[in-house]
Design a protein around this motif. Sequence first.
Motif, short mmCIF file in Angstrom:
data_model
loop_
_atom_site.label_atom_id
_atom_site.label_comp_id
_atom_site.label_asym_id
_atom_site.label_seq_id
_atom_site.Cartn_x
_atom_site.Cartn_y
_atom_site.Cartn_z
N LYS A 72 4.26 8.48 2.46
CA LYS A 72 4.77 9.72 1.87
C LYS A 72 3.88 10.89 2.29
CE LYS A 72 2.22 9.53 -2.52
NZ LYS A 72 1.56 10.84 -2.35
N PRO A 73 4.39 12.12 2.19
CA PRO A 73 3.56 13.28 2.54
C PRO A 73 2.38 13.43 1.60
CG PRO A 73 5.90 13.87 2.44
CD PRO A 73 5.77 12.50 1.85
N SER A 74 1.31 14.05 2.09
CA SER A 74 0.16 14.35 1.25
C SER A 74 0.58 15.27 0.11
CB SER A 74 -0.93 15.02 2.07
OG SER A 74 -1.43 14.14 3.06
N ALA A 75 0.00 15.05 -1.04
CA ALA A 75 0.37 15.84 -2.22
C ALA A 75 -0.03 17.30 -2.07
CB ALA A 75 -0.29 15.24 -3.46
N ASP A 76 -1.17 17.53 -1.42
CA ASP A 76 -1.69 18.89 -1.24
C ASP A 76 -1.58 19.26 0.22
OD1 ASP A 76 -3.06 21.25 -1.11
OD2 ASP A 76 -5.02 20.42 -1.62
N GLN A 77 -0.74 20.23 0.55
CA GLN A 77 -0.50 20.61 1.93
C GLN A 77 -1.11 21.98 2.27
OE1 GLN A 77 0.52 18.75 4.20
NE2 GLN A 77 2.14 17.37 3.58
N GLN A 78 -2.25 22.27 1.69
CA GLN A 78 -2.87 23.58 1.91
C GLN A 78 -3.78 23.61 3.13
OE1 GLN A 78 -1.95 26.20 -0.07
NE2 GLN A 78 -0.52 24.65 -0.84
N GLU A 79 -4.17 22.43 3.65
CA GLU A 79 -5.16 22.41 4.72
C GLU A 79 -4.89 21.21 5.62
OE1 GLU A 79 -9.98 23.03 4.97
OE2 GLU A 79 -9.18 21.73 3.40
N LYS A 80 -5.07 21.41 6.95
CA LYS A 80 -4.88 20.33 7.91
C LYS A 80 -5.87 20.50 9.05
CE LYS A 80 -1.25 20.60 10.60
NZ LYS A 80 -1.91 20.77 11.93
N PHE A 81 -6.55 19.40 9.42
CA PHE A 81 -7.48 19.41 10.55
C PHE A 81 -6.82 18.86 11.81
CE2 PHE A 81 -10.03 19.39 6.72
CZ PHE A 81 -11.04 20.29 7.00
N PHE A 82 -6.10 17.74 11.69
CA PHE A 82 -5.43 17.09 12.81
C PHE A 82 -3.96 16.91 12.49
CE2 PHE A 82 -9.34 14.54 14.50
CZ PHE A 82 -9.70 15.61 15.30
N CYS B 137 0.83 -1.20 0.00
CA CYS B 137 0.00 0.00 0.00
C CYS B 137 0.87 1.26 0.00
CB CYS B 137 -0.92 0.03 1.23
SG CYS B 137 -2.07 -1.36 1.34
N VAL B 138 0.29 2.35 -0.48
CA VAL B 138 0.92 3.68 -0.42
C VAL B 138 0.00 4.56 0.44
CG1 VAL B 138 1.72 5.68 -1.71
CG2 VAL B 138 1.97 3.38 -2.68
N VAL B 139 0.57 5.15 1.50
CA VAL B 139 -0.24 5.84 2.50
C VAL B 139 0.31 7.24 2.74
CG1 VAL B 139 -1.09 5.78 4.88
CG2 VAL B 139 -0.76 3.65 3.63
N SER B 140 -0.58 8.23 2.73
CA SER B 140 -0.26 9.59 3.16
C SER B 140 -1.21 9.96 4.29
CB SER B 140 -0.43 10.58 2.01
OG SER B 140 0.40 10.26 0.92
N SER B 141 -0.67 10.58 5.33
CA SER B 141 -1.51 10.94 6.48
C SER B 141 -0.86 12.08 7.24
CB SER B 141 -1.68 9.74 7.40
OG SER B 141 -2.25 10.11 8.63
N HIS B 142 -1.70 13.00 7.75
CA HIS B 142 -1.19 14.01 8.67
C HIS B 142 -1.02 13.45 10.08
CE1 HIS B 142 -2.70 17.46 5.93
NE2 HIS B 142 -1.40 17.31 5.80
N CYS B 143 -1.54 12.25 10.30
CA CYS B 143 -1.47 11.65 11.64
C CYS B 143 -0.59 10.40 11.59
CB CYS B 143 -2.87 11.37 12.17
SG CYS B 143 -3.81 12.90 12.49
#
Length: 448
Positions: free
Chosen positions: A274-284, A244-250
């Motif tokens: 890997k980091p999220s492709a779009d880093q314009q918004e974060k909730f957690f 799997c390929v996983v991106s997560s702010h958590c």
Amino acid sequence: MKRLQTIPFVILASFLMSPAAAADYLITDFGAVADTTVLSTEAVQRAIDVCSAAGGGRVVVPTGGYKIGSIQLRSHVHLHLSHGATLYGSTDLADYREMKSDYVSLRTQTTTIQLIYADGVSDVVIDGYGEIDGRGRAFKKLSWNDEGITRPHLLRFIQSSDIVVRDVTLRNSGCWMQHYLACDRLQIEGIKVFNRNNYNNDALDLDGCHDVVVRGMISDSDDDGITLKSTSPRLCENIRICDCVVSSHCNAIKLGTETNGGFRNISISGIVVKPSADQQEKFFGQWRGTSVISLEITDGGVMENVRVSDIVAEGTESPIFVWLGNRARPYQAGTTIDHIGSIDGVTISHVMVRNAGPTGCSVIGMPGHPISHLTLSNISIHHAGGIQGEVPVPGEDKSAEYPEATMFGTFPAKGFFVRHARNVEMRDIRITTTSDDVRPDVVKVDVE
């Protein structure tokens, strides 16, 4: 006399023994309209009900966009989304049905709402190269614990068996994207998940499930990525997750936080983080992600025979976090958790992380309740470093808190802080930093 042509026996036998092909039920034949200003819930539900009553078949979503509220899947139904087909969740809460399962768990104490729901079904498939878009940004977070109550899950299966979810794209849930609770023989393969439009936007939640294979998922979520939970006494058991390929702010890979039953016989390997492709918004979480691997027991459960290996990661603040605590949250009102859980028999190996934060990794048990038989091997972590002063050993006063890899701030070791652990093996571990860092690679407190 004209000679009759004979049919080869193999072909004839195959024809006589093969079952009749299951029928297709197009939702447009039941009144669904490819127009997102028109609600097609009743039409889709009729197609599902007729299909199930006939003994099973395919409910087909043709190319186009269809708006629905809550629908309920039935046994022997194969929901197929054609290429170019999208089921859009209604943005009006009035179009969602409140459901309450008779399965007792933390998440079934009240009614919940979801776009696609199934309880007690068997032999169900969701597949195709179409999409399901929950349009979850429309649902505002009203309280700390309102997920599934005023913000719908997109996909939820409870106490169901022989479930396949394959190839589809899942987008924009109101909270958790897909929750499988107390399910047996579940296969998830080749799906794509994008869930970064609201709070509690996990990508995948397996909760007290048995005999599960997850393969080839590509996901980008604001909250946790691959998540195993146990919100009832039923363990997550006999689970294989790979490729799997996983991106997560958590947390990209997480066992926890709810752990009333726990985890046994879990194999997770071949994961790219890997980091999220779009880093314009974060909730957690953290912009770079909180952890690659978090393994937690907090509510009296057990963690046994767990292997995590072959992980390649970019970023995350505190890559590896292993935690035994005593939050003791019960799974049912009126019950108590009167014992501390255990972590015994965990292997983390062949992990490579680059560009992590300077926090460090940790393995933390409790006084008198050590983490046991833990192996950490072939691990390479590169992080920012730059800590020039002595960092104090963190206090012992957080065992009842919600666990998070960053809950103590910077650790006194630039590699691993290990406390209250027995039979720990660490080998072939390499820690490098971009900037000079005076902390030792490993700090041990009450460790054998």
